[in-house]
Design a protein around this motif. Structure first.
Motif, PDB file in Angstrom:
ATOM      1  N   UNK A   1       0.711  -1.421   0.394  1.00  0.00           N
ATOM      2  CA  UNK A   1       0.177   0.407   0.181  1.00  0.00           C
ATOM      3  C   UNK A   1       1.073   1.259   0.003  1.00  0.00           C
ATOM      4  N   UNK A   2       2.298   1.128  -0.445  1.00  0.00           N
ATOM      5  CA  UNK A   2       2.602   2.270  -0.508  1.00  0.00           C
ATOM      6  C   UNK A   2       1.999   4.037  -0.929  1.00  0.00           C
ATOM      7  N   UNK A   3       1.560   3.450  -1.875  1.00  0.00           N
ATOM      8  CA  UNK A   3       1.015   4.993  -3.227  1.00  0.00           C
ATOM      9  C   UNK A   3      -0.479   5.044  -2.725  1.00  0.00           C
ATOM     10  N   UNK A   4      -1.265   4.259  -1.165  1.00  0.00           N
ATOM     11  CA  UNK A   4      -1.871   4.440  -0.693  1.00  0.00           C
ATOM     12  C   UNK A   4      -1.901   5.804   0.537  1.00  0.00           C
ATOM     13  N   UNK A   5      -0.358   6.011   0.910  1.00  0.00           N
ATOM     14  CA  UNK A   5      -0.263   5.321   2.101  1.00  0.00           C
ATOM     15  C   UNK A   5      -0.165   7.384   2.824  1.00  0.00           C
ATOM     16  N   UNK A   6      -1.212   7.986   1.459  1.00  0.00           N
ATOM     17  CA  UNK A   6      -1.399   9.214   2.260  1.00  0.00           C
ATOM     18  C   UNK A   6      -3.012   9.179   2.191  1.00  0.00           C
ATOM     19  N   UNK A   7      -3.648   7.978   1.595  1.00  0.00           N
ATOM     20  CA  UNK A   7      -5.479   8.547   0.698  1.00  0.00           C
ATOM     21  C   UNK A   7      -5.956   7.917   2.390  1.00  0.00           C
ATOM     22  N   UNK A   8      -6.941   8.672   2.453  1.00  0.00           N
ATOM     23  CA  UNK A   8      -7.609   8.940   3.439  1.00  0.00           C
ATOM     24  C   UNK A   8      -8.660   7.389   3.250  1.00  0.00           C
ATOM     25  N   UNK A   9      -8.727   6.856   5.062  1.00  0.00           N
ATOM     26  CA  UNK A   9      -8.412   5.644   4.787  1.00  0.00           C
ATOM     27  C   UNK A   9     -10.095   5.393   4.018  1.00  0.00           C
ATOM     28  N   UNK A  10     -11.051   5.492   4.647  1.00  0.00           N
ATOM     29  CA  UNK A  10     -12.450   5.877   4.201  1.00  0.00           C
ATOM     30  C   UNK A  10     -13.170   5.438   2.530  1.00  0.00           C
ATOM     31  N   UNK A  11     -12.013   5.944   1.938  1.00  0.00           N
ATOM     32  CA  UNK A  11     -11.948   5.874   0.613  1.00  0.00           C
ATOM     33  C   UNK A  11     -11.021   4.638  -0.151  1.00  0.00           C
ATOM     34  N   UNK A  12     -10.921   3.252   0.644  1.00  0.00           N
ATOM     35  CA  UNK A  12      -9.899   2.507   0.239  1.00  0.00           C
ATOM     36  C   UNK A  12     -10.658   2.020   0.226  1.00  0.00           C
ATOM     37  N   UNK A  13     -10.180   0.254  -0.572  1.00  0.00           N
ATOM     38  CA  UNK A  13     -10.932  -0.865  -1.282  1.00  0.00           C
ATOM     39  C   UNK A  13     -11.005  -1.731   0.448  1.00  0.00           C
ATOM     40  N   UNK A  14     -12.043  -2.312   0.557  1.00  0.00           N
ATOM     41  CA  UNK A  14     -12.209  -3.276   1.555  1.00  0.00           C
ATOM     42  C   UNK A  14     -10.892  -3.541   1.942  1.00  0.00           C
ATOM     43  N   UNK A  15      -9.881  -4.426   0.384  1.00  0.00           N
ATOM     44  CA  UNK A  15      -8.985  -5.312   0.706  1.00  0.00           C
ATOM     45  C   UNK A  15      -7.960  -4.692   1.208  1.00  0.00           C
ATOM     46  N   UNK A  16      -7.621  -3.342   1.025  1.00  0.00           N
ATOM     47  CA  UNK A  16      -7.028  -1.755   1.146  1.00  0.00           C
ATOM     48  C   UNK A  16      -6.883  -1.848   3.020  1.00  0.00           C
ATOM     49  N   UNK A  17      -7.712  -1.141   3.543  1.00  0.00           N
ATOM     50  CA  UNK A  17      -8.247  -1.418   4.947  1.00  0.00           C
ATOM     51  C   UNK A  17      -7.883  -2.143   5.192  1.00  0.00           C
TER      52      UNK A  17
END
Ligand SMILES: Nc1ncnc2c1ncn2[C@@H]1O[C@H](COP(=O)(O)OP(=O)(O)OP(=O)(O)O)[C@@H](O)[C@H]1O
Ligand SMILES: Nc1ncnc2c1ncn2[C@@H]1O[C@H](COP(=O)(O)OP(=O)(O)OP(=O)(O)O)[C@@H](O)[C@H]1O
Ligand SMILES: [Mg+2]
Ligand SMILES: [Mg+2]
Lengths: 274, 565, 308, 274
Positions: free
Chosen positions: A159-175
């Motif tokens: 999840x390196x690319x998603x590290x600054x993404x808000x958690x509630x916009x992540x996909x289920x598996x990403x969360x």
């Protein structure tokens, strides 16, 4: 006790515990039971887990797996019996000691428990709070080493690319992976993982479980992981514990059981599932 | 993400960002640039700017008001002498007071109930999730703001013209003014809800109304009941306005007792009011437990018992209690409506009467005095809010379970806060006047106390309704309570913290009538004066000024919430 | 800092104060309170040589408590407020307002009014009727009328149905709208204020009762001030009238033409706003001048008069 | 398009659509794309699903499966291309028509979307709101027939005993089954299921999927179901569609693919997973 024919084989019942006296157990459960209101959710559970073991906790939905893990972690108080985790009883040790104990016990929650408004990175950093003395607010208030470690763990779960993404916009598996990374931050001695790969694809699941397994082998830490996927349980665990209807019905070395035997637990459950 | 998962397998402890060669040659953009995630989030202007703005105004306010804490200490003797004149409290015949209290309670219940019904619709239309016509949304937002900005005093003189002297005009004045607060706070509650149940029910093809009732309203129920009971509490306390419509009640009795310096009787009346408020607080507490939004250890997980058929829920004690409570609430409300004594024959001339009154309001007159009054009130309201929010936050944190889990403390604090707000502003004003003499300092202290009571109530409620899942996860990492609070509670609390702080200023602005009592001027004094001397054009100017300020505060609050929710 | 803030308001020491605080409370018919007391304050400051600040306060209790704590030196408020204040604060009335050059012209009356054509023509006929008052603590809007009713044998609590409308204008408009049969309000509302605002027109209401004179607005001084200073303040207030104050330059910016009731002598001259009620001057007063309020209180035994 | 070696076999690419002209398609996606901010989450997706098909949607975590399903259901608006569900374009049809369309399209959400305060029964009953005209509050405000149907559906997913339990005290798998039962109430023509069995045990998973399959076969309704468990996908689906990195990379008849082929999608994904 509610199931007439127990799958459990008496010879293998303490299969995972080679010599109880040799090393202190990571976890000892004795006659553990818990009720919510008038509903008995777990009854008479006995378990002894040695350091470094990888225990797969299986059982039908609603069997009491999550409840069992929460009891270990001190989130619930047992109605009967005692829990001893790393030699400490979480329900009687007092708040300070419980807190100290918990820094040594990681927990991956089934529902993740992320702060949706914050970024993945910040949620992961929160896993280190137990080792820090002061409260923290915002990524930059964490020490640099920890930030680097967080990045490393996020990278580990992809999840390196998603590290600054808000958690509630992540996909289920990403969360779910953020929750795992948060637990990895803890460098815990015991990891309790409640269906940590339910929302992950097969290869990610295997990677996560293998990471846990490797760490468990290398650093000697204990893993208790509830799993629905029997094949995964067989692939990674040293020991399988099955719960059904609130009772422990199987406790065996993984090598001594088979996919069929495990599937039978669920088949049988259909009749008694609550 | 070249082999990240694989990489652990090879070398777990050292991340090697360098090894991430994109395997996928056709993907020109490096993975790191995927935008929403890779940008380091900046601290939003709202979370930083608004507190800083408060701080700046407060620094100015401290100078402007000329705050000298030492002076309070010097005035202790005078305060003691004043307090001596309040004891022992006398009530006169208690039954008379209770009758007055009941009268007031009926009108307050009727007014609050009507406001609640209207607010549900207005809040639904005003919330950000409303998908209907923009015009409807603006209209709803407009109504909520105007009813809040315009004091109930004005509605009282308007409705008395329309409906005549008596409880009906009073009840309606209370109702209309309450819409502004209930509607706004309800809309906030709606907006803070997580969207997933709403989406799920929209996906079964439910209409907006069905979806609203099934997901939004049911989830908001705990917060809304607490809010409505709190407004009822405010309306009981603010019932002095009933004196303007000939409806009497306990607020008028209190005002008369204070006006005739009969402080012992005033103290007796205050005790009766406090007792009433304590009962309301108890009801709120019990209702909260019964309808809790998030499950905790005490939550009853079995909502019904099995009934005669599997499809019918059966009756058990808790369901009987729940139904009985809901039914009594409805009956109480209906009965209270019957107490309003609507006189239909009056309505014939109502329109002309109202028009005659309203025509006196045009054209609005603005004077320099009004501008100065608004300025004074805004400064005082902000400064008082600053201190009120600080103290209120401490009280709220201590009375919820997040940091301290000592039930007696939280109960004691709740009791103290009820007592604190049971004492009317004018009493605080008199106490500080005795200590400090006339002037803004005394007014500021009185206003700070109201702000503290308001803020602690708002904060307590929103802290209580925070989603516990992340907190449990953080506790499980061994984080201390303060750490859990800062990392888990605070981020969830920020939107309502900012919103409610601004809202406290907004309410304080209207409470600034208390400034007039201590000779500190302010817009409240001018408003009362303009109404008392029938200078309605000036009143209109003041109202417009108030509306502008409230709209400005509301816009800042909306902007901030958009940024941080 | 705020124009209202005082760097030092710690009251007066025995050696005499460094500054004076003058507080005013709006009465029923006061307007532009601060503006109209400015020339008086200017006169006091001039005479005593002490900086004097003026406080417009919306509540009589606020001023009285400040007096009780010796934090207000000079104040004007309604006669009934003085009656209340004398029990708790160490103050003496030294002057009262005067509408015209005639002594005692500051007195006010309470009127009983009915809608034109009402069947009520005199006070005794209100028995059993709905009666609008202002509020229980108003001398013109309740106390005087209650005393009047008692004097002809009507109990204002039980023999009529009292309704407290909250203010004088509401009492009148709602009486006209039929909410009650008769309203008792301050005379100025019937004679000046409501007609001026167009709320009632000539002939809308009939007056069925006029109360005896109720003393006008007193000016009271704290007895804790040194006697010399008290005299200086009294002199300053009594020395001028609205016209001579204007001539003395006490209100250079806010002048108006002398009012007609002041008589030929002053016609066409410029005058100050002199006191909240637009008075002509202040005349000397003593505690005795307010005895009639005490009488009313004794007659009515009204709740607001008692301090239990 | 972004992946050099596509697993997709050109011959089987429209495998599931026997004769496009014969029957109207349940679902047609054309050049579908969506971005959040500047992040492109799906690009150029083309798909045509016939009534009665059971489509398994597979792909690594974060591939865009949930987003795709939300687009179909009209919860998101596409940035490019068009969606046609039962002949209706959800993003242009207007609110009333969308509402009507949605009563015919069931959706099992990955995060369940239950109202935690309410009982399982009431949450299930909410699934029928689309067929009712007035809003409802409380179990007893629903017609008796619907209540009986709700009980039947709860029994079907094994939750009869939990029907009056607060949803937020149910176990993870139980909550998921409530969400499934809610969707079953709808008698929809298309069911979109987003990882409907992630939190379920193997036998419960199979039971749920078989229920869907049976209904699909009997009543001819269409199912699009995202699944992480490859073996389940192979067992129940007629057709497998794989998404990776926002693009459709495989669309084949289930009988034409194998567990190894599907696993390969994830293996490969490791390189590109975002
Ligand atoms: N607070 C509660 N009150 C009543 N019942 C509860 C409560 N919490 C859990 N239960 C019940 O206890 C049982 C066990 O729950 P638990 O969450 O431990 O199951 P699980 O084995 O983790 O199941 P899953 O695999 O579905 O997550 C369930 O039947 C659940 O409904
Ligand atoms: N609102 C949003 N803003 C930014 N990115 C988003 C948003 N919603 C989804 N995404 C991103 O889009 C991608 C696809 O998300 P989606 O939920 O469709 O994945 P998925 O295939 O369902 O994965 P999973 O199997 O983990 O549930 C993810 O990388 C996610 O982070
Ligand atoms: Mg579980
Ligand atoms: Mg998904």
């Amino acid at each position: 006790m509610t199931t007439p024919e127990r799958i459990q084989d008496p010879d293998t019942s303490s299969a995972g515990a080679p010599t109880p006296s040799a090393i202190a157990s990571s976890l000892v459960l004795q006659n553990l039971g818990i009720s919510f209101g008038s509903k008995q959710v777990l009854r008479d559970v006995n378990l002894d887990v040695q350091p470094g073991q990888f225990v797969a906790l299986v059982g039908p939905s609603g069997a009491g797996k999550s409840t069992l893990l929460r009891l270990v972690n001190g989130s619930h108080r047992p109605t009967n019996g005692t829990v001893s985790v790393l030699g400490v009883n979480p329900s009687t040790c007092g708040r300070r000691n419980l807190q100290r104990l918990r820094t040594r016990v990681g927990f991956v929650f089934q529902q993740f428990g992320l702060v949706g408004r914050l970024s993945a990175m910040e949620n992961v950093l929160m896993g280190t709070l137990g080792s820090l003395r002061m409260p923290r607010y915002g990524i930059s208030t964490y020490p640099k080493t920890l930030r680097e470690k967080a990045v490393a763990n996020l990278e580990r779960v992809g999840l390196l690319d998603q590290r600054f993404q808000r958690c509630d916009t992540l996909s289920g598996g990403q969360q779910q992976r953020v929750a795992i990374a948060r637990t990895l931050m803890q460098d815990a001695e015991i990891v309790l993982a409640d269906e940590p790969v339910a929302s992950l694809d097969p290869s990610a699941s295997l990677a996560v479980l293998n990471t846990l397994k490797r760490l468990s082998a290398e650093d000697g830490f204990t893993v208790i992981c509830s799993l629905h996927q029997v094949d995964l349980a067989l692939q990674v665990s040293d020991r399988v514990v099955a719960v059904r209807n609130g009772s422990l019905i199987l406790d065996t070395r993984t090598s001594d059981t088979s996919e069929e035997a495990l599937r039978a637990i669920y088949e049988e459950a259909k009749g008694t599932r609550s | 993400m070249s082999g990240t998962t694989r990489q652990i397998v090879e070398d777990p402890r050292t991340p090697r960002p360098g090894s991430r060669e994109p395997r996928d040659g056709q993907r020109p953009s490096a993975p790191r640039t995927s935008p929403p995630g890779s940008k380091r989030p900046r601290v939003s202007a709202a979370t930083l700017g608004i507190p800083l703005a408060y701080l700046a105004v407060t620094v100015f306010g401290v100078w402007w008001i000329d705050i000298r804490p030492a002076a309070v200490a010097a005035g202790f003797g005078d305060i003691a002498r004043l307090l001596e004149r309040m004891v022992p409290p006398t009530t006169g015949p208690v039954s008379d007071l209770l009758t007055l209290a009941l009268e007031t309670l009926w009108i307050a219940i009727a007014g609050t109930g009507l406001a609640t019904i209207a607010s549900v619709f207005l809040a639904a239309a005003a919330s950000r999730h409303f998908t209907g016509p923009k015009l409807v949304r603006w209209l709803a937002q407009g109504i909520i703001i105007v009813t809040r900005a315009v004091p109930s005093l004005i509605f009282a003189i308007l409705f008395v013209r329309i409906f005549g002297l008596g409880p009906l005009a009073g009840g309606l004045a209370i109702a209309v003014h309450s819409i502004g607060m209930i509607g706004k706070m309800m809309a906030d509650v709606f907006e803070e809800q997580s969207p997933s149940p709403r989406e799920a029910i929209a996906s079964v093809g439910a209409s907006r109304l069905q979806n609203f009732v099934s997901t939004t309203l049911t989830r908001a129920l705990p917060a809304v009941t607490s809010l409505v009971i709190y407004r009822l509490d405010i309306n009981v306390r603010a019932s002095a306005v009933l004196g303007l419509v000939g409806a009497g009640g306990i607020g008028v009795a209190l005002q008369t007792a204070i006006g005739s310096l009969n402080y012992r009787r005033a103290a007796g009346i205050i005790l009766v009011i406090v007792a009433l408020l304590l009962i309301l607080e108890l009801v709120a507490y019990l209702v909260q437990r019964a309808v809790a939004e998030h499950a905790d250890e005490h939550t009853q997980s079995q909502l019904h018992v099995a009934g005669s058929t599997p499809a019918a829920p059966g009756w058990n004690r808790s369901r009987v209690l729940r139904s009985a409570a809901a039914a009594s609430a409805v009956i109480l409300f209906l009965y209270s409506l019957s107490q309003l004594s609507l006189n239909l024959s009056r309505l014939g001339q109502a329109w002309n009467n109202a028009l005659a009154l309203l025509s006196g309001f045009v054209p609005p007159v603005f004077t320099e005095e009004i501008l100065l009054g608004i300025f004074e009130s805004v400064i005082m309201a902000f400064t008082a809010t600053f201190f009120g929010v600080l103290v209120g936050l401490v009280i709220a944190v201590l009375s919820t379970r997040h940091l301290v889990r000592f039930e007696p403390l939280s109960l004691a604090l709740r009791g103290i806060v009820v007592f604190m707000r049971g004492i009317p502003d004018i009493v605080y004003a008199l106490i500080f006047v005795a200590a400090l003499g006339l002037g803004p300092f005394a007014g500021f202290l009185a206003l700070s106390i109201s702000c503290t009571a308001l803020a602690s109530k708002f904060f307590t409620d929103s802290l209580q309704n925070i989603d516990p899942a992340p907190l449990r996860a953080l506790e499980a990492t061994g984080a201390g309570r303060i750490q859990v609070f800062v990392s888990g509670v605070w981020p969830q609390f920020v939107p309502s913290f900012i919103g409610n702080s601004l809202f406290t200023s907004d309410l304080a602005l209207r409470e600034s009538a208390v400034l007039g009592i201590v000779g500190a001027g302010g817009i409240g004094f001018l408003l009362d004066e303009s109404v008392a001397t029938l200078h309605y054009q000036q009143t209109a100017g003041i109202l417009i000024g108030l509306i502008v300020v409230v709209v400005a505060l509301e816009s800042v609050a909306r902007w901030a919430r958009r940024k941080v929710i | 800092a705020s124009p209202n803030a005082r760097p030092d308001s710690t009251g007066s020491s025995s050696e005499g104060p460094q500054s004076l605080v003058f507080a005013v409370v709006p009465t029923d018919d006061s307007k532009e309170l601060e503006e109209s007391f400015k020339p008086i304050v200017a006169a006091i400051a001039q005479e005593t040589g002490l900086p004097t600040s003026i406080e417009a306060v919306s509540s009589n209790a606020g001023v009285i408590e400040a007096q009780a704590a010796k934090r207000v030196d000079v104040a004007t408020y309604g006669a009934f407020s003085y009656y209340l204040a004398q029990n708790v604060a160490d103050v003496t009335p030294v002057a009262m307002d005067q509408r015209t050059p005639v002594a005692g012209s500051g007195a006010v009356q309470s009127l009983g009014v009915v809608a034109a054509g009402s069947d009520i023509t005199e006070l005794s006929e209100v028995r059993g009727r709905d009666v609008c008052f202002t509020d229980p603590a108003s001398s013109t809007g309740y106390l005087a009328a209650a005393a009047g009713l008692i004097s002809i044998g009507i109990d204002p609590k039980n023999d009529i149905n009292p309704i407290f409308a909250g203010s004088h204008d509401v009492a009148v408009t709602q009486m006209l709208a039929g909410d009650c049969d008769v309203a008792f309000v301050a005379g100025t509302f019937i004679t000046d204020i409501l007609p001026a605002r167009g709320i009632i027109k000539d002939g809308d209401v009939d007056t069925v009762w006029t109360s005896p004179d109720i003393p006008g607005t007193p000016m009271v001084i704290g007895n804790w001030l040194p006697e010399e200073l008290r005299n200086q303040i009294t002199d300053a207030v009594l020395k001028y009238n609205a016209v001579s104050a204007a001539e003395a330059g006490l209100c250079p910016e806010n002048q108006r033409e002398a009012l007609a009731p002041w008589g030929e002598e002053y016609a066409g001259k410029m005058a100050c706003e002199w006191g909240g009620t637009g008075a002509f001057a202040f005349e000397p007063a003593t505690d005795e001048d307010f005895a009639s309020i005490r009488d009313i209180c004794e007659t009515t035994q009204a709740e607001v008069c008692r301090n239990d």
